[in-house]
Design a protein around this motif. Structure first.
Motif, PDB file in Angstrom:
ATOM      1  N   MET A   1      -8.805  25.413  -6.503  1.00 23.68           N
ATOM      2  CA  MET A   1      -7.967  26.593  -6.448  1.00 23.68           C
ATOM      3  C   MET A   1      -6.700  26.246  -5.670  1.00 23.68           C
ATOM      4  O   MET A   1      -6.755  25.665  -4.597  1.00 23.68           O
ATOM      5  CB  MET A   1      -8.722  27.731  -5.761  1.00 23.68           C
ATOM      6  N   LEU A   2      -5.588  26.656  -6.241  1.00 26.20           N
ATOM      7  CA  LEU A   2      -4.293  26.449  -5.597  1.00 26.20           C
ATOM      8  C   LEU A   2      -3.881  27.713  -4.845  1.00 26.20           C
ATOM      9  O   LEU A   2      -4.344  28.813  -5.176  1.00 26.20           O
ATOM     10  CB  LEU A   2      -3.242  26.125  -6.652  1.00 26.20           C
ATOM     11  N   PRO A   3      -2.988  27.574  -3.857  1.00 25.60           N
ATOM     12  CA  PRO A   3      -2.526  28.758  -3.121  1.00 25.60           C
ATOM     13  C   PRO A   3      -1.979  29.858  -4.029  1.00 25.60           C
ATOM     14  O   PRO A   3      -2.259  31.037  -3.828  1.00 25.60           O
ATOM     15  CB  PRO A   3      -1.451  28.194  -2.194  1.00 25.60           C
ATOM     16  N   VAL A   4      -1.224  29.473  -5.049  1.00 17.79           N
ATOM     17  CA  VAL A   4      -0.661  30.475  -5.955  1.00 17.79           C
ATOM     18  C   VAL A   4      -1.771  31.219  -6.706  1.00 17.79           C
ATOM     19  O   VAL A   4      -1.658  32.417  -6.969  1.00 17.79           O
ATOM     20  CB  VAL A   4       0.374  29.848  -6.925  1.00 17.79           C
ATOM     21  N   GLN A   5      -2.842  30.534  -7.036  1.00 17.83           N
ATOM     22  CA  GLN A   5      -3.965  31.185  -7.717  1.00 17.83           C
ATOM     23  C   GLN A   5      -4.655  32.179  -6.790  1.00 17.83           C
ATOM     24  O   GLN A   5      -5.110  33.224  -7.234  1.00 17.83           O
ATOM     25  CB  GLN A   5      -4.965  30.153  -8.222  1.00 17.83           C
ATOM     26  N   CYS A   6      -4.719  31.857  -5.523  1.00 16.12           N
ATOM     27  CA  CYS A   6      -5.303  32.775  -4.552  1.00 16.12           C
ATOM     28  C   CYS A   6      -4.470  34.049  -4.480  1.00 16.12           C
ATOM     29  O   CYS A   6      -5.008  35.162  -4.510  1.00 16.12           O
ATOM     30  CB  CYS A   6      -5.398  32.109  -3.179  1.00 16.12           C
ATOM     31  N   ARG A   7      -3.156  33.895  -4.412  1.00 14.89           N
ATOM     32  CA  ARG A   7      -2.266  35.068  -4.368  1.00 14.89           C
ATOM     33  C   ARG A   7      -2.402  35.897  -5.642  1.00 14.89           C
ATOM     34  O   ARG A   7      -2.461  37.129  -5.594  1.00 14.89           O
ATOM     35  CB  ARG A   7      -0.809  34.634  -4.161  1.00 14.89           C
ATOM     36  N   MET A   8      -2.458  35.215  -6.798  1.00 18.63           N
ATOM     37  CA  MET A   8      -2.604  35.929  -8.068  1.00 18.63           C
ATOM     38  C   MET A   8      -3.931  36.677  -8.130  1.00 18.63           C
ATOM     39  O   MET A   8      -3.982  37.827  -8.580  1.00 18.63           O
ATOM     40  CB  MET A   8      -2.504  34.959  -9.251  1.00 18.63           C
TER      41      MET A   8
END
Length: 76
Positions: A1-8
């Motif tokens: 999981m990437l940081p952007v995926q966490c935000r999404m």
């Protein structure tokens, strides 16, 4: 999981940082650090991913169009 995926994922679920931190039993600072690209232990990222998956998120790997997320279909 990437940081952007966490935000999404958090946005798709309508979760505030504090709410995700409570679900994940982590500090809000840990969530903020991850979402802003700071390095965390892989086990912490894995734990966070499991919480988001259990909440209804499916993570999509980068397949040429970039990484993403989608919501699971509701159980009928």
């Amino acid at each position: 999981m990437l940081p952007v995926q966490c935000r999404m994922a958090r946005a798709a679920l309508g979760l505030k940082i504090a709410e995700l931190a409570e679900l994940a039993k982590m500090s809000t600072n840990t969530i903020v650090r991850f979402e802003t690209g700071k390095e965390l232990k892989q086990s912490t990222i894995d734990d966070l991913r499991v919480v988001l998956e259990n909440a209804g998120v499916i993570f999509i790997s980068e397949n040429g169009d970039g990484p993403g997320i989608r919501l699971k279909k509701p159980a009928s």
